[in-house]
Design an enzyme around this catalytic site. Sequence first.
Site, short mmCIF file in Angstrom:
data_model
loop_
_atom_site.label_atom_id
_atom_site.label_comp_id
_atom_site.label_asym_id
_atom_site.label_seq_id
_atom_site.Cartn_x
_atom_site.Cartn_y
_atom_site.Cartn_z
N HIS A 54 -41.97 -47.54 47.79
CA HIS A 54 -42.36 -47.44 46.37
C HIS A 54 -41.13 -47.24 45.49
O HIS A 54 -41.01 -47.81 44.41
CB HIS A 54 -43.32 -46.27 46.13
CG HIS A 54 -44.63 -46.44 46.80
ND1 HIS A 54 -45.62 -47.25 46.30
CD2 HIS A 54 -45.13 -45.90 47.93
CE1 HIS A 54 -46.67 -47.20 47.10
NE2 HIS A 54 -46.39 -46.39 48.10
N LYS A 55 -40.22 -46.39 45.97
CA LYS A 55 -38.99 -46.15 45.20
C LYS A 55 -38.19 -47.44 45.07
O LYS A 55 -37.64 -47.74 44.02
CB LYS A 55 -38.11 -45.09 45.89
CG LYS A 55 -38.62 -43.68 45.82
CD LYS A 55 -37.57 -42.76 46.43
CE LYS A 55 -37.97 -41.31 46.43
NZ LYS A 55 -36.92 -40.47 47.06
N TYR A 82 -47.55 -38.00 43.60
CA TYR A 82 -48.35 -37.20 42.66
C TYR A 82 -48.77 -37.97 41.41
O TYR A 82 -49.30 -37.37 40.48
CB TYR A 82 -47.55 -35.95 42.26
CG TYR A 82 -47.23 -35.02 43.41
CD1 TYR A 82 -48.12 -34.02 43.79
CD2 TYR A 82 -46.04 -35.15 44.13
CE1 TYR A 82 -47.83 -33.17 44.85
CE2 TYR A 82 -45.74 -34.29 45.19
CZ TYR A 82 -46.63 -33.32 45.55
OH TYR A 82 -46.36 -32.47 46.59
N ASP A 100 -33.23 -38.01 45.21
CA ASP A 100 -34.22 -37.04 45.63
C ASP A 100 -35.01 -36.64 44.39
O ASP A 100 -34.42 -36.44 43.32
CB ASP A 100 -33.55 -35.81 46.26
CG ASP A 100 -34.47 -35.11 47.24
OD1 ASP A 100 -35.15 -35.80 48.02
OD2 ASP A 100 -34.54 -33.86 47.23
N THR A 102 -32.97 -45.05 51.12
CA THR A 102 -34.32 -44.47 51.09
C THR A 102 -35.20 -45.15 52.12
O THR A 102 -34.96 -46.32 52.47
CB THR A 102 -34.97 -44.63 49.70
OG1 THR A 102 -36.25 -44.00 49.70
CG2 THR A 102 -35.17 -46.09 49.32
N ASN A 103 -36.19 -44.43 52.60
CA ASN A 103 -37.21 -45.05 53.45
C ASN A 103 -38.53 -45.17 52.70
O ASN A 103 -39.57 -45.42 53.30
CB ASN A 103 -37.40 -44.22 54.73
CG ASN A 103 -36.21 -44.40 55.67
OD1 ASN A 103 -35.80 -45.52 55.94
ND2 ASN A 103 -35.63 -43.29 56.15
N ASN A 104 -38.49 -44.97 51.38
CA ASN A 104 -39.70 -45.01 50.57
C ASN A 104 -39.78 -46.35 49.82
O ASN A 104 -39.02 -46.60 48.88
CB ASN A 104 -39.67 -43.82 49.59
CG ASN A 104 -40.91 -43.72 48.75
OD1 ASN A 104 -41.48 -44.73 48.35
ND2 ASN A 104 -41.32 -42.50 48.45
N PHE A 144 -47.57 -43.84 43.34
CA PHE A 144 -47.50 -43.17 44.64
C PHE A 144 -47.37 -41.66 44.42
O PHE A 144 -47.25 -41.20 43.29
CB PHE A 144 -46.36 -43.73 45.48
CG PHE A 144 -44.97 -43.38 44.98
CD1 PHE A 144 -44.43 -44.04 43.89
CD2 PHE A 144 -44.20 -42.40 45.61
CE1 PHE A 144 -43.15 -43.72 43.42
CE2 PHE A 144 -42.92 -42.09 45.17
CZ PHE A 144 -42.39 -42.75 44.06
P1 ITT Z 1 -36.61 -40.79 50.70
O1 ITT Z 1 -36.15 -39.39 50.95
O2 ITT Z 1 -36.55 -41.67 51.90
O3 ITT Z 1 -35.96 -41.41 49.50
P2 ITT Z 1 -39.19 -39.50 50.16
O4 ITT Z 1 -40.57 -40.08 50.01
O5 ITT Z 1 -38.96 -38.47 51.24
O6 ITT Z 1 -38.19 -40.75 50.31
P3 ITT Z 1 -38.40 -37.55 48.08
O7 ITT Z 1 -38.09 -36.54 49.10
O8 ITT Z 1 -37.43 -37.79 46.98
O9 ITT Z 1 -38.74 -38.97 48.75
O10 ITT Z 1 -39.77 -37.32 47.32
C1 ITT Z 1 -40.47 -36.13 47.29
C2 ITT Z 1 -41.95 -36.39 47.15
O11 ITT Z 1 -42.28 -36.51 45.77
C3 ITT Z 1 -42.41 -37.65 47.85
O12 ITT Z 1 -43.40 -37.32 48.77
C4 ITT Z 1 -42.97 -38.53 46.79
O13 ITT Z 1 -44.18 -39.10 47.13
C5 ITT Z 1 -43.10 -37.62 45.56
N1 ITT Z 1 -42.57 -38.40 44.44
C6 ITT Z 1 -41.29 -38.83 44.28
N2 ITT Z 1 -41.19 -39.59 43.18
C7 ITT Z 1 -42.42 -39.66 42.63
C8 ITT Z 1 -42.98 -40.32 41.53
O14 ITT Z 1 -42.24 -41.11 40.75
N3 ITT Z 1 -44.28 -40.17 41.28
C9 ITT Z 1 -45.06 -39.40 42.06
N4 ITT Z 1 -44.63 -38.75 43.14
C10 ITT Z 1 -43.33 -38.88 43.44
#
Ligand code: ITT
Length: 196
Positions: A11-12, A150, A68, A7-9, A148
Amino acid sequence: MTLIFATNNDHKVQEIRNALDSHFEIISLKEAGIHQDIPEPHDTLEANATEKSRTIFNLKGIDCFSEDTGLEVEALQGEPGVKSARYADNEPGFADNIDKLLYKMKPQTNRNARFRTVISLIMNGDEHQFEGICKGAITHERTGTGGFGYDPVFIAEGATQTFGEMTMEEKKQYSHRAKALKKLTAWLKENQNPAQ
Ligand code: ITT
């Protein structure tokens, strides 16, 4: 046991680390020195999760997992769903995504929604998927500055605060991600090679 989390997130990464016991060590892409833009071209969470984990496995040949996540809103026929990151336009920008969601939800009395996470684990070249769902509702306005995405507009079933008002510890009691992770770790504990 050490696993790369594709992942590049950030927060995750924080949430996953916080939910795992000390038996597991998670290495983010950044920490592994992998600066790879991971494509998410598909129209299901399952296919995108596979794409992310396979991309990293094909690059490095090591066990890894990805996830995802989408926010699925009943009155919007499952939107933003797989498009959650880029709901407002093609560039991820979080204020706009929430603004669009709240605007579309203005006339709706049915506020039901759910977060759904699909984890894709690649272990010895084989893929295994684990799903976690958190049911809840969309609020009428943002509340809270934590979390983060929503989080400020989502209240989980049984909760009185949005995820944006909760600590990571509190969010974990309800979260889609924590539920999928629980299934992943149960599977790993049953199936991993004791030498790892
Ligand atoms: P990676 O693909 O690099 O893992 P991403 O931010 O693109 O990271 P996703 O496509 O899985 O991750 O996430 C879809 C969107 O939903 C993303 O913009 C998040 O901010 C939001 N999201 C995911 N999990 C969430 C959570 O637990 N609470 C609130 N929003 C969330």
